[in-house]
Enzyme design. Structure first.
Site, PDB file in Angstrom:
ATOM      1  N   GLY A 255       8.243 -84.955 129.505  1.00  0.00           N
ATOM      2  CA  GLY A 255       8.785 -84.906 128.150  1.00  0.00           C
ATOM      3  C   GLY A 255       8.118 -85.764 127.114  1.00  0.00           C
ATOM      4  O   GLY A 255       8.458 -85.660 125.926  1.00  0.00           O
ATOM      5  N   GLY A 295       3.727 -83.081 131.625  1.00  0.00           N
ATOM      6  CA  GLY A 295       2.998 -81.814 131.530  1.00  0.00           C
ATOM      7  C   GLY A 295       2.144 -81.849 130.267  1.00  0.00           C
ATOM      8  O   GLY A 295       0.943 -82.110 130.302  1.00  0.00           O
ATOM      9  N   ARG A 332       3.724 -70.433 120.803  1.00  0.00           N
ATOM     10  CA  ARG A 332       4.470 -71.621 120.333  1.00  0.00           C
ATOM     11  C   ARG A 332       4.836 -71.593 118.850  1.00  0.00           C
ATOM     12  O   ARG A 332       5.964 -71.916 118.499  1.00  0.00           O
ATOM     13  CB  ARG A 332       3.718 -72.911 120.687  1.00  0.00           C
ATOM     14  N   CYS A 362       1.936 -56.331 116.086  1.00  0.00           N
ATOM     15  CA  CYS A 362       2.740 -55.663 115.057  1.00  0.00           C
ATOM     16  C   CYS A 362       4.112 -56.307 114.901  1.00  0.00           C
ATOM     17  O   CYS A 362       5.141 -55.701 115.225  1.00  0.00           O
ATOM     18  CB  CYS A 362       2.870 -54.195 115.406  1.00  0.00           C
ATOM     19  N   GLU A 363       4.122 -57.547 114.456  1.00  0.00           N
ATOM     20  CA  GLU A 363       5.363 -58.252 114.166  1.00  0.00           C
ATOM     21  C   GLU A 363       5.064 -59.280 113.091  1.00  0.00           C
ATOM     22  O   GLU A 363       4.017 -59.936 113.141  1.00  0.00           O
ATOM     23  CB  GLU A 363       5.859 -59.035 115.393  1.00  0.00           C
TER      24      GLU A 363
END
Ligand code: LLP
Length: 439
Positions: A255, A295, A332, A362-363
């Site tokens: 984190g 990570g 992200r 297509c968005e």
């Protein structure tokens, strides 16, 4: 390992992609990103192995005074080559599925003893696989999971080492989708119930209480909530000792956040020190091994997504830079409103102006940046979307039947293709269309 840190400038620790001189294209050490784009095509994920190892060493060195194990959170970037690299430098692994375990076993079977298994929904077969591999510990997230673990362990007559993942009810400032340490979240066991569960488990001969684990969320910039959570964990460890249950390890989870803004004075070395000091302060006097599950901090800034500009189009007052990378390659920005720096690989002269950087999907949600001030870009130019090494490729998809990018790992003066670009044939292969009379 220590060598890589001592000869690195703090600049290389935070930003591996730099312009070596005013006229030179963006590079990573000796590697020109322009050349890599020509050689491997775009979109292309590029990772610096050197930076990943520098970051690992930061954790390892700052914990040198205590037995510790850095268990890289595989979910951040599960590339086999990166897992192999980390395993070779002593890392353990935090996995959340049987699939991630198989990745580790494929490249570093000897690292099984350094694996912890997290996740709220482990299946019986995943538990079996992990018992068979004799992993270090299961981070158990519910009483029912502990019961299942006990029964699977009894079946194969193999003791299962476990840690309860406690939910410490600590608030940490981050995006709501990746915050996990409050009672209202699905994660962990209420820390107030943990003590009695450990005591009950002590009666089961197939369970061995190995540790206590906690994970409060991701992209957390301040060390304070980590310290607060660890203090609660430490209190539990002491109470358990009083009950005659000796806890061998505490797992602080992952984190620790990075700074996605290039202009900031982000100093990873200072950040790691601040973080580990907060944990250490909470653990004073406790004789336990400290596990960490970073990570993002290890791999995010080591990676860039290289894309080529296809078109520059103007709609009214807006300018859109359309690249060959899209939200299916890096989700992200669309999913978490995340900010990623975008830089031209070979900057053109001229004034910066506000543009939207978008992909071909297509968005309307398919964007990397909105109203971002960038130097002039023309079709054919290359851009690098920075800090994309974590939760980039692993969260990619084939939406719009777009093959996923290739990946290249840079290590010293070597560049290695670690995943070839997918082909349309790869995408179609699992589908069964030769069954027309059945539908
Ligand atoms: N340990 C556990 C139990 C976790 O759930 C996670 C991340 C980690 C470790 C590693 O956290 P890190 O050090 O990378 O922050 N896709 C999101 C992030 C999701 C994080 C999920 N859990 C993003 O792109 O921001």
């Amino acid at each position: 390992m220590s060598k890589s840190v001592s000869h690195s400038s703090s600049k290389s620790l935070s930003r591996p992609f730099q312009y070596p001189s005013a006229a030179a294209p963006l590079s990573c050490g000796p590697h020109s990103l322009a050349d890599l784009a020509v050689q491997y095509g775009t979109p292309l994920y590029v990772y610096s192995a050197d930076q990943i190892l520098e970051r690992l060493a930061l954790f390892q060195q700052s914990l040198a005074a205590r037995p510790h194990l850095v268990c890289y959170a595989v979910k951040a970037n599960s590339s086999l080559a990166i897992l192999k690299l980390l395993a070779a430098h002593g890392a353990g692994f935090d996995i959340v599925s049987g699939g991630e375990l198989q990745r580790v076993l494929t490249v570093a079977p000897e690292a099984a003893a350094r694996v912890v298994f997290s996740g709220v929904g482990k299946t019986a077969s995943e538990i079996d696989l992990a018992l068979e591999a004799n992993i270090l510990a299961f981070n158990v997230e519910s009483e029912s999971e502990l019961a299942l673990l006990a029964s699977r362990a009894a079946k194969r007559k193999r003791k299962a080492r476990f840690a309860l993942r406690v939910n410490p009810d600590v608030f940490a400032e981050t995006h709501p989708y990746i915050s996990t340490g409050l009672r209202e979240h699905k994660f962990g066991i209420d820390i107030r119930q943990a003590r009695s569960i450990y005591n009950e488990a002590a009666a089961n001969r197939w369970l061995s209480a190995h540790g206590v684990s906690v994970h409060i969320g991701s992209q957390i910039r301040s060390a304070d909530p980590f310290g607060a959570a660890m203090q609660r964990v430490a209190r539990l460890v002491q109470q358990l000792a009083g009950d005659g249950i000796r806890i061998k390890s505490v797992d602080a989870g992952g984190g620790l956040g990075i700074d996605y803004h290039a202009a900031s004075n982000f100093d990873p070395q200072a950040k790691v020190l601040e973080y580990t000091s907060a944990l250490e302060a909470a653990l004073t006097g406790l004789d336990v091994q400290l596990l960490l599950e970073p990570g993002r901090f290890l791999v995010a800034q080591a990676g860039a997504l290289l894309a080529r500009v296809l078109y520059v189009k103007r709609n009214g007052k807006k300018t859109f830079v359309v690249t060959d990378a899209a939200t299916n390659d890096l989700i992200r920005p669309a999913l978490y409103q995340a900010f990623h720096e975008i830089v031209p690989v070979s900057p053109r002269p001229g004034r910066a102006s506000a543009v939207d950087v978008v992909g071909p999907v297509c968005e309307t949600g398919d964007f990397f940046a909105r109203d971002r001030k960038l130097k002039p870009l023309e079709p054919g130019d290359l851009v690098a979307i920075l800090d994309a090494g974590a939760y980039g490729m692993v969260q990619s998809s084939n939406y719009n039947t777009r093959p996923r990018p290739a990946e290249v790992l840079l290590h010293g003066d070597k560049a290695t293709l670690i995943r070839r670009r997918e082909t349309i044939a790869d995408l179609l292969a699992p589908e069964l269309h030769d069954v027309t009379n059945r539908y």
